[in-house]
Design a protein around this motif. Structure first.
Motif, PDB file in Angstrom:
ATOM      1  N   UNK A  72       0.984  -1.108  -0.088  1.00 48.25           N
ATOM      2  CA  UNK A  72      -0.109  -0.057  -0.117  1.00 48.25           C
ATOM      3  C   UNK A  72       0.973   0.987   0.227  1.00 48.25           C
ATOM      4  N   UNK A  73       2.111   1.025   0.648  1.00 43.11           N
ATOM      5  CA  UNK A  73       2.939   2.352   0.844  1.00 43.11           C
ATOM      6  C   UNK A  73       3.338   2.854  -0.833  1.00 43.11           C
ATOM      7  N   UNK A  74       3.533   1.669  -1.537  1.00 42.91           N
ATOM      8  CA  UNK A  74       3.928   1.902  -2.976  1.00 42.91           C
ATOM      9  C   UNK A  74       2.759   2.514  -3.788  1.00 42.91           C
ATOM     10  N   UNK A  75       1.596   2.083  -3.481  1.00 42.28           N
ATOM     11  CA  UNK A  75       0.536   2.655  -4.270  1.00 42.28           C
ATOM     12  C   UNK A  75       0.254   4.015  -3.758  1.00 42.28           C
ATOM     13  N   UNK A  76       0.674   4.478  -2.485  1.00 40.78           N
ATOM     14  CA  UNK A  76       0.310   5.672  -1.767  1.00 40.78           C
ATOM     15  C   UNK A  76       1.305   6.630  -2.268  1.00 40.78           C
ATOM     16  N   UNK A  77       2.573   6.057  -2.566  1.00 42.48           N
ATOM     17  CA  UNK A  77       3.905   6.854  -3.019  1.00 42.48           C
ATOM     18  C   UNK A  77       3.392   7.248  -4.585  1.00 42.48           C
ATOM     19  N   UNK A  78       2.951   6.308  -5.378  1.00 38.67           N
ATOM     20  CA  UNK A  78       2.641   6.472  -6.592  1.00 38.67           C
ATOM     21  C   UNK A  78       1.692   7.777  -7.004  1.00 38.67           C
ATOM     22  N   UNK A  79       0.612   7.440  -6.077  1.00 34.04           N
ATOM     23  CA  UNK A  79      -0.685   8.547  -5.987  1.00 34.04           C
ATOM     24  C   UNK A  79       0.126   9.912  -5.966  1.00 34.04           C
ATOM     25  N   UNK A  80       0.901   9.879  -4.906  1.00 38.59           N
ATOM     26  CA  UNK A  80       1.597  11.494  -4.513  1.00 38.59           C
ATOM     27  C   UNK A  80       2.395  11.705  -5.491  1.00 38.59           C
ATOM     28  N   UNK A  81       3.217  11.021  -6.038  1.00 37.22           N
ATOM     29  CA  UNK A  81       4.055  11.394  -7.213  1.00 37.22           C
ATOM     30  C   UNK A  81       3.364  11.928  -8.416  1.00 37.22           C
ATOM     31  N   UNK A  82       2.119  11.040  -8.831  1.00 40.67           N
ATOM     32  CA  UNK A  82       1.509  11.688 -10.029  1.00 40.67           C
ATOM     33  C   UNK A  82       0.650  12.768  -9.577  1.00 40.67           C
ATOM     34  N   UNK A  83       0.195  13.078  -8.536  1.00 40.57           N
ATOM     35  CA  UNK A  83      -0.521  14.359  -8.038  1.00 40.57           C
ATOM     36  C   UNK A  83       0.354  15.459  -8.202  1.00 40.57           C
ATOM     37  N   UNK A  84       1.690  15.357  -7.820  1.00 38.45           N
ATOM     38  CA  UNK A  84       2.728  16.238  -7.872  1.00 38.45           C
ATOM     39  C   UNK A  84       3.056  16.755  -9.176  1.00 38.45           C
ATOM     40  N   UNK A  85       3.606  15.566 -10.158  1.00 39.76           N
ATOM     41  CA  UNK A  85       3.822  15.733 -11.291  1.00 39.76           C
ATOM     42  C   UNK A  85       2.370  16.459 -12.254  1.00 39.76           C
ATOM     43  N   UNK A  86       1.537  16.015 -11.917  1.00 40.28           N
ATOM     44  CA  UNK A  86       0.568  16.710 -12.883  1.00 40.28           C
ATOM     45  C   UNK A  86       0.126  18.158 -12.152  1.00 40.28           C
ATOM     46  N   UNK A  87       0.273  18.409 -11.045  1.00 43.42           N
ATOM     47  CA  UNK A  87       0.054  19.694 -10.370  1.00 43.42           C
ATOM     48  C   UNK A  87       1.110  20.597 -11.217  1.00 43.42           C
ATOM     49  N   UNK A  88       2.158  20.206 -11.472  1.00 45.04           N
ATOM     50  CA  UNK A  88       3.253  21.220 -11.999  1.00 45.04           C
ATOM     51  C   UNK A  88       2.965  21.515 -13.254  1.00 45.04           C
ATOM     52  N   UNK A  89       2.063  20.859 -13.947  1.00 39.61           N
ATOM     53  CA  UNK A  89       1.651  21.105 -15.434  1.00 39.61           C
ATOM     54  C   UNK A  89       0.303  21.691 -15.501  1.00 39.61           C
ATOM     55  N   UNK A  90      -0.246  21.940 -14.205  1.00 41.49           N
ATOM     56  CA  UNK A  90      -1.594  22.408 -14.197  1.00 41.49           C
ATOM     57  C   UNK A  90      -2.647  21.443 -14.546  1.00 41.49           C
ATOM     58  N   UNK A  91      -2.433  20.371 -14.246  1.00 39.24           N
ATOM     59  CA  UNK A  91      -3.563  19.256 -14.440  1.00 39.24           C
ATOM     60  C   UNK A  91      -3.981  18.598 -13.104  1.00 39.24           C
ATOM     61  N   UNK A  92      -5.268  18.580 -12.917  1.00 45.19           N
ATOM     62  CA  UNK A  92      -5.945  17.802 -11.694  1.00 45.19           C
ATOM     63  C   UNK A  92      -6.622  16.822 -12.043  1.00 45.19           C
ATOM     64  N   UNK A  93      -6.121  15.659 -11.483  1.00 43.41           N
ATOM     65  CA  UNK A  93      -7.250  14.351 -11.778  1.00 43.41           C
ATOM     66  C   UNK A  93      -7.750  14.121 -10.141  1.00 43.41           C
ATOM     67  N   UNK A  94      -9.209  14.705 -10.216  1.00 42.11           N
ATOM     68  CA  UNK A  94      -9.697  14.714  -8.991  1.00 42.11           C
ATOM     69  C   UNK A  94     -10.051  13.341  -8.403  1.00 42.11           C
ATOM     70  N   UNK A  95     -10.073  12.272  -9.280  1.00 43.66           N
ATOM     71  CA  UNK A  95     -10.459  10.948  -8.795  1.00 43.66           C
ATOM     72  C   UNK A  95      -9.099  10.226  -8.302  1.00 43.66           C
TER      73      UNK A  95
END
Length: 94
Positions: free
Chosen positions: A15-38
């Motif tokens: 689950x930590x790997x999944x949580x880390x992946x979610x956090x990484x993608x949220x950060x990466x998409x935020x840096x280019x102005x993209x939000x994936x709410x789900x």
């Protein structure tokens, strides 16, 4: 355009790997102005939890795809520049 190389897929993850992946993608998409709410961890599987990418408007998905294509193109440019620099170094040394 060449297909990017796929990293080795782990046989198990936690689950930590999944949580880390979610956090990484949220950060990466935020840096280019993209939000994936789900975007979240999928809690339906206790072993090998997955990441829920969710649903998104077509324009958001297109923006994400455009960012990925641009990244692949930039990676190719950088690799090409590195190869040229290596050739120049070798010819300058020789």
């Amino acid at each position: 355009m060449p297909r990017p190389k796929n990293p080795k897929v782990p046989q198990t993850w936690d689950s930590k790997s999944a949580d880390d992946a979610v956090a990484a993608l949220k950060l990466a998409t935020a840096q280019v102005g993209i939000t994936l709410p789900s975007l979240s961890r999928d809690f339906s599987s206790l072993t090998n939890p997955l990441v829920e990418l969710g649903r998104a408007r077509p324009d958001v998905v297109k923006s994400l795809a455009d960012c990925l294509v641009e990244l692949v193109e930039l990676r190719g440019i950088v690799e090409s520049m590195n190869e040229e620099a290596k050739k120049e170094t070798v010819s300058a040394d020789g």
